[in-house]
Design a protein around this motif. Structure first.
Motif, PDB file in Angstrom:
ATOM      1  N   ILE A   1       5.919  12.300 -11.234  1.00 42.64           N
ATOM      2  CA  ILE A   1       5.214  11.139 -10.917  1.00 42.64           C
ATOM      3  C   ILE A   1       5.751  10.418  -9.553  1.00 42.64           C
ATOM      4  O   ILE A   1       7.182  10.503  -9.126  1.00 42.64           O
ATOM      5  CB  ILE A   1       5.217   9.864 -11.896  1.00 42.64           C
ATOM      6  CG1 ILE A   1       6.685   9.653 -12.129  1.00 42.64           C
ATOM      7  CG2 ILE A   1       4.549  10.484 -13.090  1.00 42.64           C
ATOM      8  CD1 ILE A   1       6.748   8.384 -13.360  1.00 42.64           C
ATOM      9  N   LYS A   2       5.179   9.845  -8.717  1.00 41.21           N
ATOM     10  CA  LYS A   2       5.654   8.866  -7.607  1.00 41.21           C
ATOM     11  C   LYS A   2       5.163   7.606  -7.360  1.00 41.21           C
ATOM     12  O   LYS A   2       4.121   7.145  -7.964  1.00 41.21           O
ATOM     13  CB  LYS A   2       4.969   9.845  -6.124  1.00 41.21           C
ATOM     14  CG  LYS A   2       5.487  11.082  -6.076  1.00 41.21           C
ATOM     15  CD  LYS A   2       4.841  11.694  -4.946  1.00 41.21           C
ATOM     16  CE  LYS A   2       5.138  13.361  -4.778  1.00 41.21           C
ATOM     17  NZ  LYS A   2       4.578  13.911  -3.730  1.00 41.21           N
ATOM     18  N   GLU A   3       6.107   6.861  -7.038  1.00 38.47           N
ATOM     19  CA  GLU A   3       5.622   5.235  -6.867  1.00 38.47           C
ATOM     20  C   GLU A   3       4.368   5.119  -5.994  1.00 38.47           C
ATOM     21  O   GLU A   3       4.124   5.822  -4.918  1.00 38.47           O
ATOM     22  CB  GLU A   3       6.639   4.487  -6.102  1.00 38.47           C
ATOM     23  CG  GLU A   3       8.014   4.310  -7.174  1.00 38.47           C
ATOM     24  CD  GLU A   3       8.975   3.748  -6.525  1.00 38.47           C
ATOM     25  OE1 GLU A   3       8.959   3.140  -5.382  1.00 38.47           O
ATOM     26  OE2 GLU A   3      10.107   3.382  -7.345  1.00 38.47           O
TER      27      GLU A   3
ATOM     28  N   GLU B   1       1.274   5.913  -6.619  1.00 39.51           N
ATOM     29  CA  GLU B   1       0.261   6.898  -7.032  1.00 39.51           C
ATOM     30  C   GLU B   1      -0.254   6.464  -8.378  1.00 39.51           C
ATOM     31  O   GLU B   1       0.072   5.795  -9.028  1.00 39.51           O
ATOM     32  CB  GLU B   1       1.030   8.581  -7.123  1.00 39.51           C
ATOM     33  CG  GLU B   1       1.496   9.084  -5.783  1.00 39.51           C
ATOM     34  CD  GLU B   1       0.169   9.305  -5.014  1.00 39.51           C
ATOM     35  OE1 GLU B   1      -0.814   9.729  -5.355  1.00 39.51           O
ATOM     36  OE2 GLU B   1       0.499   8.889  -3.705  1.00 39.51           O
ATOM     37  N   SER B   2      -1.715   6.757  -8.355  1.00 33.53           N
ATOM     38  CA  SER B   2      -2.507   6.670  -9.771  1.00 33.53           C
ATOM     39  C   SER B   2      -2.483   8.031 -10.491  1.00 33.53           C
ATOM     40  O   SER B   2      -2.659   8.922  -9.910  1.00 33.53           O
ATOM     41  CB  SER B   2      -3.843   6.115  -9.441  1.00 33.53           C
ATOM     42  OG  SER B   2      -3.802   4.703  -8.772  1.00 33.53           O
ATOM     43  N   TYR B   3      -2.441   7.722 -11.810  1.00 30.29           N
ATOM     44  CA  TYR B   3      -2.730   8.741 -12.843  1.00 30.29           C
ATOM     45  C   TYR B   3      -3.427   8.336 -13.926  1.00 30.29           C
ATOM     46  O   TYR B   3      -4.166   7.268 -14.165  1.00 30.29           O
ATOM     47  CB  TYR B   3      -1.059   9.006 -13.405  1.00 30.29           C
ATOM     48  CG  TYR B   3      -0.283   9.518 -12.219  1.00 30.29           C
ATOM     49  CD1 TYR B   3      -0.120  10.813 -11.803  1.00 30.29           C
ATOM     50  CD2 TYR B   3       0.519   8.543 -11.630  1.00 30.29           C
ATOM     51  CE1 TYR B   3       0.954  11.227 -10.914  1.00 30.29           C
ATOM     52  CE2 TYR B   3       1.665   8.784 -10.715  1.00 30.29           C
ATOM     53  CZ  TYR B   3       1.424  10.385 -10.064  1.00 30.29           C
ATOM     54  OH  TYR B   3       2.543  10.500  -9.202  1.00 30.29           O
TER      55      TYR B   3
ATOM     56  N   LYS C   1      -1.249   3.101 -12.332  1.00 30.48           N
ATOM     57  CA  LYS C   1      -0.674   3.003 -11.143  1.00 30.48           C
ATOM     58  C   LYS C   1       0.918   3.062 -11.330  1.00 30.48           C
ATOM     59  O   LYS C   1       1.171   1.993 -11.903  1.00 30.48           O
ATOM     60  CB  LYS C   1      -1.264   2.203 -10.111  1.00 30.48           C
ATOM     61  CG  LYS C   1      -0.690   2.277  -8.715  1.00 30.48           C
ATOM     62  CD  LYS C   1      -1.104   1.126  -7.716  1.00 30.48           C
ATOM     63  CE  LYS C   1      -0.780   1.586  -6.356  1.00 30.48           C
ATOM     64  NZ  LYS C   1      -1.460   0.632  -5.421  1.00 30.48           N
TER      65      LYS C   1
END
Length: 153
Positions: free
Chosen positions: A87-89, A91-93, A106
């Motif tokens: 996961i990355k800051e 970014e939406s999942y 997010k």
């Protein structure tokens, strides 16, 4: 001439902006079953009674779109919940809720020091007034099968 009412299959062309005039998205052909909560309530209300060829600007407050921004929807989750996922800051999942719903979130901050992740479960358009510019392309009666399934075929 057909008008948009419940149980009609409606095809629209639209452009969507926020209240500051920033472009969000557009579609040249979007079909839905009217009166069955397949689109946001404010848009459905704004389209009611229009006919083929009609054009309209529909301004929708957050309460009739994706809701007001809910600060309680920002949550801190232990980092181990994301074990095995990259996961990355910013970014939406998508995840599945305990009730089986697919929900979007997010990642706001990854706090490695405290071993936690701060996420926002608000819809990306929550809290925004939306401006739709729509043109009605077609209207027809829904088939029995479409009414049964709740969407156009």
């Amino acid at each position: 001439m057909d008008k948009i009412t419940k149980d009609k299959i409606v095809e629209i062309e639209y452009s969507l902006y926020d209240s500051e005039g920033n472009f969000i998205e557009a579609s040249e052909s979007f079909k839905y079953l009217h009166g069955h909560k397949n689109i946001i309530i404010g848009l459905e209300e704004g389209l009611e009674g229009l006919g083929v060829g009609d054009e309209k600007e529909i301004v929708i407050p957050p309460e009739k779109a994706y809701g007001n921004y809910d600060f309680e929807a920002i949550q801190t989750i232990p980092m181990d919940v994301f074990e095995g996922f990259e996961i990355k800051e910013g970014e939406s999942y998508y995840a599945q809720s305990e009730q089986g719903e697919i929900i979007q979130f997010k990642v706001i901050k990854i706090d490695k020091l405290n071993n936690e992740v701060i996420v926002d479960f608000n819809h990306p358009l929550a809290g925004k007034t939306l401006v739709f510019n729509v043109k009605i392309k077609s209207i027809r009666d829904a088939t029995d099968e479409e009414l049964k399934h709740g969407h156009p075929h």
